[in-house]
Design an enzyme around this catalytic site. Structure first.
Site, mmCIF file in Angstrom:
data_model
loop_
_atom_site.group_PDB
_atom_site.id
_atom_site.type_symbol
_atom_site.label_atom_id
_atom_site.label_comp_id
_atom_site.label_asym_id
_atom_site.label_seq_id
_atom_site.Cartn_x
_atom_site.Cartn_y
_atom_site.Cartn_z
ATOM 1 N N ASP A 97 71.843 64.890 77.364
ATOM 2 C CA ASP A 97 72.718 65.469 75.997
ATOM 3 C C ASP A 97 73.683 64.316 75.437
ATOM 4 O O ASP A 97 74.315 63.747 76.063
ATOM 5 C CB ASP A 97 73.181 66.705 75.935
ATOM 6 C CG ASP A 97 74.264 67.050 77.124
ATOM 7 O OD1 ASP A 97 73.985 66.469 78.120
ATOM 8 O OD2 ASP A 97 74.942 68.143 76.961
ATOM 9 N N GLU A 164 74.472 69.203 79.900
ATOM 10 C CA GLU A 164 75.810 69.102 80.696
ATOM 11 C C GLU A 164 76.799 69.478 79.780
ATOM 12 O O GLU A 164 78.017 69.928 80.285
ATOM 13 C CB GLU A 164 75.745 67.561 81.113
ATOM 14 C CG GLU A 164 76.586 67.379 82.712
ATOM 15 C CD GLU A 164 78.249 67.266 81.795
ATOM 16 O OE1 GLU A 164 79.041 67.960 82.674
ATOM 17 O OE2 GLU A 164 78.452 66.782 80.928
ATOM 18 N N GLU A 165 76.996 68.890 78.579
ATOM 19 C CA GLU A 165 78.052 69.010 77.703
ATOM 20 C C GLU A 165 78.509 70.528 77.502
ATOM 21 O O GLU A 165 79.604 70.737 77.358
ATOM 22 C CB GLU A 165 78.201 68.284 76.716
ATOM 23 C CG GLU A 165 78.030 66.765 76.715
ATOM 24 C CD GLU A 165 79.125 66.158 77.436
ATOM 25 O OE1 GLU A 165 80.212 66.829 77.589
ATOM 26 O OE2 GLU A 165 79.038 64.867 77.840
HETATM 27 ZN ZN ZN Z 1 80.933 64.359 78.642
HETATM 28 ZN ZN ZN Z 2 78.847 63.138 80.999
#
Ligand code: ZN
Ligand code: ZN
Length: 444
Positions: A97, A164-165
């Site tokens: 992402d 992931e963010e």
């Molecule tokens: Zn990040």
């Molecule tokens: Zn990252």
């Protein structure tokens, strides 16, 4: 011919073991392909859980390299598998992402993309955390490993992880059966680019490496009224201010000075006008720690301090603050010490001592941690790959311009040394973990 323009790392490789020099040469020879792919990912970032086109391209690349690819694992996640005989199962992870950041690097291939978040709101988007570096490194390693099936034995699983963010993508893949539908890996390896290390170098942290990340909301209640008649009110701004001050003692007075933790109040919102006393103040905190006991101490301490200030102000029971800890939280990353030392040794062989260093833990978070702790303990390691153009890094060390951090609109990895190092590192780590004894390798 391109070869004459090869980076210093190729020249350096001349002093390295033959296998290391050979891998370095093969990755350099694949660089033009990887650069085009990197620029494609860089120009087309998508926000968390919206990585549809990104996942399609990543899946296409891995299929082309000979892997069996399953899409839609945990939302947009992909899982690519290559079975190659008896042996351990190694999982390599890249996240996919981008971030809602408007790129300001001025690069010819800068992102001009805009895209929706998962609520449909539109934002300028950028790979400001370098997840484009991670995906390109994964593809580069996938291509090398597919070329070298005589040198390893076992099962390779490569994953493209969403979101992931948001700290949610790894768990989404696991909850969607990552370890049941495919094999539970014996080892998990990931990398993250670093905005504070020169490109071409690597650092690693055995043990605790990245922190627990908790987001906490405190809604402080009050009794509103006229700003000129404070005695008829209970002012939530004053109460919330006292909470902010007292929270500072959690780390400084309640934890051992040897424990590492952070309590930051990142947002304080209240009120509407000069002469109105509000009836609510809203605090938003980020809380960082490594072990479970410290985390618990901080979270219970926050609730206790918030309540104590409200009691002290004389608020009735029904107006006590409401403290909410966001679920799920991002657990801290524990790099398996044996696995970490093992791959650090592999990196020293591959890159030489000068390019590999141990680094202290950081208070940032990464949901990579989920792969090592859910549902059972799987040895996992994530390491850092330098992304800063070496001259710029040296200038910053000499007191020149500060380096942009990860998530900055100015963050611009130095592609060639960053990507070739990432690919070589991932490939070398996988080859070691899946390695046949030297006697069984082709050519021996
Ligand atoms: Zn990040
Ligand atoms: Zn990252």
């Amino acid at each position: 011919m391109i070869r004459t323009l090869l980076s210093a790392s190729a020249a350096l490789a001349l002093c390295l073991p033959a296998a290391a020099a050979d891998l370095n040469e093969a990755v350099e020879a694949d660089y033009e392909y990887l650069e085009a792919l990197y620029e494609h990912f860089h120009q087309n970032p998508e926000l968390s859980f919206q990585e549809t086109e990104t996942a399609k391209r990543l899946a296409k690349e891995l299929r082309k390299a000979g892997y069996d690819v399953t899409s839609g694992v945990g939302g947009t996640g992909i899982v690519a598998v290559m079975e190659n005989g008896e042996g351990p199962t190694v999982m390599l992870r890249a996240d996919m992402d981008g971030l809602p950041v408007e790129e300001q690097t001025g690069l010819p291939y800068a992102s001009e993309a805009r895209g929706p978040n998962r609520d449909g709101e539109m934002f300028p988007t950028m790979h400001a955390c370098g997840h484009d570096v991670h995906m390109t490194s994964l593809v580069g390693a996938a291509r090398q490993l597919a070329e070298r099936t005589d040198d390893w034995s076992g099962t390779l699983i490569l994953i493209g992880q969403p979101a992931e963010e948001l700290g949610l993508g790894a768990l989404a893949m696991i909850e969607d059966g990552l370890y049941e539908r495919f094999l539970t890996p014996d080892y998990v390896v990931g990398l993250h680019d670093s905005a504070s290390l020169p490109a071409g170098s690597i650092s690693y942290t055995p043990g605790w490496a990245l922190a627990n990340v908790d987001s906490v909301d405190i809604r402080v209640k009050g009794i509103g009224g006229h700003g000129a008649y404070p005695h008829t009110t209970k002012d939530p701004i004053v109460i919330a201010s006292q909470i902010v001050n007292n929270l500072q003692t959690l780390v400084s007075r309640e934890l051992s000075p040897l424990d590492r933790a952070v309590v930051t109040v990142g947002a304080f919102n209240a009120g509407s006008k000069h002469n109105i006393i509000s009836d609510e103040a809203h605090l938003q905190l980020t809380v960082r720690s490594f072990d479970d006991a410290t985390r618990e101490k901080l979270l219970s301490g926050i609730a206790r301090i918030a309540r104590a200030q409200a009691v002290s102000a004389g608020l009735p029971e029904e107006l006590m603050p409401v403290v909410e800890v966001e679920e799920p939280y991002t657990p801290s990353t524990f790099n398996d010490p044996d696995l970490t030392q093992r791959i650090a040794g592999v990196f020293r062989e591959q890159f030489g001592e000068d390019r590999v260093q141990e680094a202290p833990p950081v208070m940032g978070g990464e949901d990579f941690s989920q792969f090592g702790r859910t549902p059972e303990d799987v040895p996992a390691v994530i390491f850092w790959v330098g992304a800063v153009e070496p001259e710029r890094f040296a200038a910053a060390q000499d007191g020149g311009d500060a380096l942009p951090s990860l998530h900055s609109p100015f963050f611009a990895p130095d592609p060639r040394p960053t990507l070739t190092t990432g690919v070589e590192a991932m490939t070398a780590a996988a080859l070691d973990l899946l390695g046949k004894p030297a006697s069984q390798r082709a050519g021996d």
